[in-house]
Design an enzyme around this catalytic site. Structure first.
Site, mmCIF file in Angstrom:
data_model
loop_
_atom_site.group_PDB
_atom_site.id
_atom_site.type_symbol
_atom_site.label_atom_id
_atom_site.label_comp_id
_atom_site.label_asym_id
_atom_site.label_seq_id
_atom_site.Cartn_x
_atom_site.Cartn_y
_atom_site.Cartn_z
ATOM 1 N N GLY A 11 0.855 -1.277 -0.078
ATOM 2 C CA GLY A 11 -0.152 -0.011 -0.102
ATOM 3 C C GLY A 11 0.734 1.109 -0.123
ATOM 4 N N GLU A 161 -1.469 3.741 12.758
ATOM 5 C CA GLU A 161 -0.825 5.203 12.561
ATOM 6 C C GLU A 161 -1.496 6.221 12.830
ATOM 7 O OE1 GLU A 161 2.450 5.448 11.511
ATOM 8 O OE2 GLU A 161 1.684 7.523 12.305
ATOM 9 N N LYS A 220 -6.738 2.931 18.191
ATOM 10 C CA LYS A 220 -6.670 3.742 17.047
ATOM 11 C C LYS A 220 -8.245 4.266 16.628
ATOM 12 C CE LYS A 220 -5.974 5.640 13.426
ATOM 13 N NZ LYS A 220 -5.007 6.912 13.182
ATOM 14 N N CYS A 276 -10.535 9.702 7.055
ATOM 15 C CA CYS A 276 -10.682 9.032 8.398
ATOM 16 C C CYS A 276 -11.761 8.983 9.552
ATOM 17 C CB CYS A 276 -9.209 8.536 8.998
ATOM 18 S SG CYS A 276 -8.178 7.827 7.911
HETATM 19 P P1 NAD Z 1 -4.654 4.991 0.213
HETATM 20 O O1 NAD Z 1 -6.089 4.885 -0.454
HETATM 21 O O2 NAD Z 1 -4.031 6.591 -0.004
HETATM 22 O O3 NAD Z 1 -3.658 3.873 0.024
HETATM 23 C C1 NAD Z 1 -3.921 2.730 -0.076
HETATM 24 C C2 NAD Z 1 -3.030 1.929 -1.213
HETATM 25 O O4 NAD Z 1 -3.340 0.479 -0.892
HETATM 26 C C3 NAD Z 1 -3.556 2.326 -2.434
HETATM 27 O O5 NAD Z 1 -2.871 2.792 -3.265
HETATM 28 C C4 NAD Z 1 -4.099 0.959 -3.080
HETATM 29 O O6 NAD Z 1 -3.872 0.775 -4.542
HETATM 30 C C5 NAD Z 1 -3.258 -0.165 -2.263
HETATM 31 N N1 NAD Z 1 -3.731 -1.497 -2.266
HETATM 32 C C6 NAD Z 1 -4.959 -1.861 -1.912
HETATM 33 N N2 NAD Z 1 -5.070 -2.980 -1.868
HETATM 34 C C7 NAD Z 1 -3.888 -3.538 -2.235
HETATM 35 C C8 NAD Z 1 -2.966 -5.008 -2.451
HETATM 36 N N3 NAD Z 1 -3.918 -6.176 -2.231
HETATM 37 N N4 NAD Z 1 -2.012 -5.092 -2.768
HETATM 38 C C9 NAD Z 1 -1.267 -3.755 -2.855
HETATM 39 N N5 NAD Z 1 -1.809 -2.824 -2.820
HETATM 40 C C10 NAD Z 1 -2.931 -2.334 -2.363
HETATM 41 O O7 NAD Z 1 -5.132 4.859 2.022
HETATM 42 P P2 NAD Z 1 -4.407 5.630 3.014
HETATM 43 O O8 NAD Z 1 -5.097 7.189 3.319
HETATM 44 O O9 NAD Z 1 -2.681 5.476 3.104
HETATM 45 O O10 NAD Z 1 -4.741 4.881 4.445
HETATM 46 C C11 NAD Z 1 -4.393 3.388 4.516
HETATM 47 C C12 NAD Z 1 -4.932 3.275 5.949
HETATM 48 O O11 NAD Z 1 -4.471 3.808 6.786
HETATM 49 C C13 NAD Z 1 -6.342 3.099 6.016
HETATM 50 O O12 NAD Z 1 -6.671 2.023 6.795
HETATM 51 C C14 NAD Z 1 -6.684 4.441 6.912
HETATM 52 O O13 NAD Z 1 -7.812 4.452 7.734
HETATM 53 C C15 NAD Z 1 -5.368 4.489 7.627
HETATM 54 N N6 NAD Z 1 -4.845 5.647 7.992
HETATM 55 C C16 NAD Z 1 -4.700 6.678 7.118
HETATM 56 C C17 NAD Z 1 -4.434 8.038 7.618
HETATM 57 C C18 NAD Z 1 -4.105 9.062 6.622
HETATM 58 O O14 NAD Z 1 -4.000 10.235 7.127
HETATM 59 N N7 NAD Z 1 -4.550 8.956 5.548
HETATM 60 C C19 NAD Z 1 -3.815 8.098 8.813
HETATM 61 C C20 NAD Z 1 -3.706 7.145 9.670
HETATM 62 C C21 NAD Z 1 -4.303 5.981 9.553
HETATM 63 C C1 UGA Z 2 -6.565 12.653 11.517
HETATM 64 C C2 UGA Z 2 -5.979 12.476 13.011
HETATM 65 O O1 UGA Z 2 -5.567 13.912 13.653
HETATM 66 C C3 UGA Z 2 -4.657 11.648 12.844
HETATM 67 O O2 UGA Z 2 -4.214 11.310 14.240
HETATM 68 C C4 UGA Z 2 -5.042 10.172 12.423
HETATM 69 O O3 UGA Z 2 -3.917 9.541 12.160
HETATM 70 C C5 UGA Z 2 -5.677 10.495 10.808
HETATM 71 O O4 UGA Z 2 -7.110 11.184 11.295
HETATM 72 C C6 UGA Z 2 -6.242 9.222 10.423
HETATM 73 O O5 UGA Z 2 -6.388 8.086 11.231
HETATM 74 O O6 UGA Z 2 -6.554 9.176 9.159
HETATM 75 P P1 UGA Z 2 -6.281 13.977 9.502
HETATM 76 O O7 UGA Z 2 -7.611 13.552 8.955
HETATM 77 O O8 UGA Z 2 -5.230 13.869 8.468
HETATM 78 O O9 UGA Z 2 -5.760 13.349 10.907
HETATM 79 O O10 UGA Z 2 -6.325 15.671 10.013
HETATM 80 P P2 UGA Z 2 -6.782 16.409 11.218
HETATM 81 O O11 UGA Z 2 -5.575 17.371 11.639
HETATM 82 O O12 UGA Z 2 -7.000 15.470 12.219
HETATM 83 O O13 UGA Z 2 -7.930 17.178 10.738
HETATM 84 C C7 UGA Z 2 -9.215 16.260 10.365
HETATM 85 C C8 UGA Z 2 -10.327 17.444 9.933
HETATM 86 O O14 UGA Z 2 -10.628 18.055 11.124
HETATM 87 C C9 UGA Z 2 -9.739 18.596 8.975
HETATM 88 O O15 UGA Z 2 -10.874 18.536 8.131
HETATM 89 C C10 UGA Z 2 -9.702 19.671 9.888
HETATM 90 O O16 UGA Z 2 -9.839 20.859 9.213
HETATM 91 C C11 UGA Z 2 -10.681 19.347 11.005
HETATM 92 N N1 UGA Z 2 -10.331 20.092 12.325
HETATM 93 C C12 UGA Z 2 -9.218 19.796 13.035
HETATM 94 C C13 UGA Z 2 -11.276 21.123 12.797
HETATM 95 O O17 UGA Z 2 -11.919 21.359 12.207
HETATM 96 N N2 UGA Z 2 -11.063 21.712 13.850
HETATM 97 C C14 UGA Z 2 -9.918 21.272 14.800
HETATM 98 O O18 UGA Z 2 -9.767 21.767 15.789
HETATM 99 C C15 UGA Z 2 -8.923 20.253 14.291
#
Ligand code: NAD
Ligand code: UGA
Length: 464
Positions: A11, A161, A220, A276
């Site tokens: 991923g 994460e 998480k 998320c």
């Molecule tokens: P994303 O969609 O950006 O990336 C996921 C990638 O996985 C894609 O590029 C997809 O093509 C690839 N993929 C899917 N199935 C696959 C397979 N079988 N083999 C190889 N590649 C494959 O997603 P993301 O934002 O990186 O999120 C990934 C996970 O992390 C989610 O569960 C999300 O909830 C979690 N997460 C995201 C954030 C964030 O800020 N985006 C922060 C913390 C946790």
């Molecule tokens: C959030 C969490 O902060 C991360 O810890 C987590 O890993 C991640 O989700 C995830 O699991 O994907 P993210 O969504 O990237 O991170 O960004 P944030 O800074 O949390 O903001 C989320 C949304 O809330 C944004 O639209 C932001 O503008 C809004 N926000 C944030 C508010 O409206 N008010 C605030 O005080 C803070």
């Protein structure tokens, strides 16, 4: 160069890319290969235009790529050689079938796990990096165990994460904590230590927290739910502020000074977005329902409902303020990303807003410093569609805030980009139809100054 450890990350998205790039930058003796089935994404990671905008990421990728950091679509080769495998695939909300609209779609997790089980020829530590419902690791373990052989066995860890987009590199380099959940068996604890020793290269030991598997998975979901809950709480208060003449920034500041409450995540806004928060809370709601805990489910669901209410409330206030009709009026949208310093638009409040205004037959002029026009087209016409004809007729994507403000009736700030704080608002005022309305959905604008220029200002959570 010979490497002491090999890591594969399945991923190459917003989590897999930055997380493993930082691991590579901190551990020169570890080979990190990030794989994905999406050829275009991997090509982009291997080019000079990496697919994700994140401050500091490009520098790290360019420094490590080809040394100990590799991007590839050869998933099997990377699995074969790895000691540790991160599973960092997407886990979106299910759109159809059982649990639709709430439960996480675990199809990508299962496919990646089955691939590991099929391909591996030696012991692997498999690390659940994606955000998943509590006890997903158990399903992964069952698939892996069913494929264990004398010389091929698997340990499973949960290592969620916590990075936030826009600050991902800072968060990864200096995390509040790293959480590693494992089975409480001898092998499980050994695997936990193996992963902890990777992070210990740059994270102080006291910030590396080890727990049981299920606690780690639930932590998480709980962390995101608690963060989102704070935003919905302050947004609920913003509605009271508007009705009473209180000022939500003052309320938030004064509440946040209480050390038990703290100042962070109390910024009222047009509603939280991002891939998320909503997904993970709905996941928690589904989990609670499945566990026959309807009151718990309702409690968390209210955080999402409040967010929907906030978006709707803001959109309605725009129409009301513009004399109850925006048909054929020109509206400038400043910011399309779900927060500043990212080009990510997933679940951005701006998408809901623009769709709402298009239904009212307004003409929309959008500017965002990092979101390409092709992404806006996708967000507005592919998912939950606006008609393409309507889009072409009504939406103009602009290359600056000034162009976007040409001949508009209202400017609406939806993302808190720093550059919006210091625009030449006199120039913008000069380009607009009068009365010139400006809506601040992020509480970042110099309202007093804008009023002096002649703007009619409307700010979330401000009663005046
Ligand atoms: P994303 O969609 O950006 O990336 C996921 C990638 O996985 C894609 O590029 C997809 O093509 C690839 N993929 C899917 N199935 C696959 C397979 N079988 N083999 C190889 N590649 C494959 O997603 P993301 O934002 O990186 O999120 C990934 C996970 O992390 C989610 O569960 C999300 O909830 C979690 N997460 C995201 C954030 C964030 O800020 N985006 C922060 C913390 C946790
Ligand atoms: C959030 C969490 O902060 C991360 O810890 C987590 O890993 C991640 O989700 C995830 O699991 O994907 P993210 O969504 O990237 O991170 O960004 P944030 O800074 O949390 O903001 C989320 C949304 O809330 C944004 O639209 C932001 O503008 C809004 N926000 C944030 C508010 O409206 N008010 C605030 O005080 C803070």
């Amino acid at each position: 160069m010979s490497f002491t450890t090999k890591i594969c990350c399945i991923g190459a998205g917003y989590v897999g890319g930055p997380t493993c790039a930082v691991i590579a930058s901190k551990c020169a003796d570890i080979k990190v290969t990030i794989v994905d089935i999406n050829q275009a994404r991997i090509d982009a990671w291997n080019s000079k235009d990496i697919p994700i905008y994140e401050p500091g990421l490009e520098e790290i990728v360019f420094a490590q790529r080809g040394k100990n950091l590799f991007f590839s679509t050869d998933v099997d080769a990377a699995i074969l050689e790895a000691d540790l495998i991160f599973v960092s695939v997407n886990t979106p909300t299910k759109k159809t079938g059982m649990g639709a609209g709430f439960a996480a779609d675990l199809a990508y997790i299962e496919a990646a796990t089955r691939r590991i089980a099929l391909v591996a020829k030696s012991h692997k530590i498999v690390i659940e990096k994606s955000t998943v419902p509590c006890r997903t690791a158990e399903s992964m373990r069952k698939i892996l165990d069913a494929n264990s052989r004398a010389d091929v066995n698997f340990d499973i860890l949960s290592n969620p994460e916590f990075l936030a987009e826009g600050t991902a590199i800072k968060d990864l380099q200096n995390p509040d904590r790293v959480l590693i959940g494992s089975m409480q068996t001898e092998a499980g604890l050994k695997a936990q230590q193996a992963l902890a020793s990777v992070y210990a290269r740059w994270v102080p030991k006291e910030r590396i927290v080890t727990t049981r598997l299920w606690s780690s998975e639930l932590t998480k979901l709980a962390s995101n739910a608690l963060l989102a809950q704070r935003i919905s709480s302050i947004n609920a208060l913003s509605a009271i502020c508007e009705a009473t003449g209180a000022d939500v920034d003052e309320v938030s500041y004064a509440c946040g000074l209480d050390s038990r409450i703290g100042p962070k995540f109390l910024k009222a806004s047009v509603g939280f977005g991002g891939s998320c928060f909503q997904k993970d809370i709905l996941n928690l709601v589904y989990l609670s329902q499945s566990l026959h805990l309807p009151e718990v489910a309702d409690y968390w669901n209210q955080v999402v409902l409040m967010n929907e209410y906030q978006k709707r409330r803001f959109a309605e206030s725009v129409v009301r303020t513009l004399f109850n009709t925006i048909t054929n009026k020109n509206i400038c949208i400043l910011g399309f990303a779900f927060k500043k310093d990212t080009g990510d638009t997933r679940e951005s409040a701006a998408i809901a807003m623009v769709k709402y205004f298009l239904k009212e037959n307004a003409n929309i002029r959008i500017y965002d410093p990092k979101v390409p026009a092709s992404q806006m087209l996708y967000d507005l016409t592919v998912e939950d569609k606006v008609d393409v004809e309507q889009y072409n007729k009504r939406v103009t994507v602009c290359d600056s805030a000034y162009t976007a403000a040409d001949g508009v009736d209202a400017v609406i700030v939806l993302t808190e980009w720093d550059e919006f704080k210091t625009l030449d608002y006199k120039r913008i005022y000069g380009k607009m139809n009068k009365p010139a309305f400006i809506f601040d959905g992020r509480l970042i604008l110099p309202t007093a100054e804008l009023k002096k220029i002649g703007f009619q200002t409307i700010t979330i959570g401000k009663g005046d």
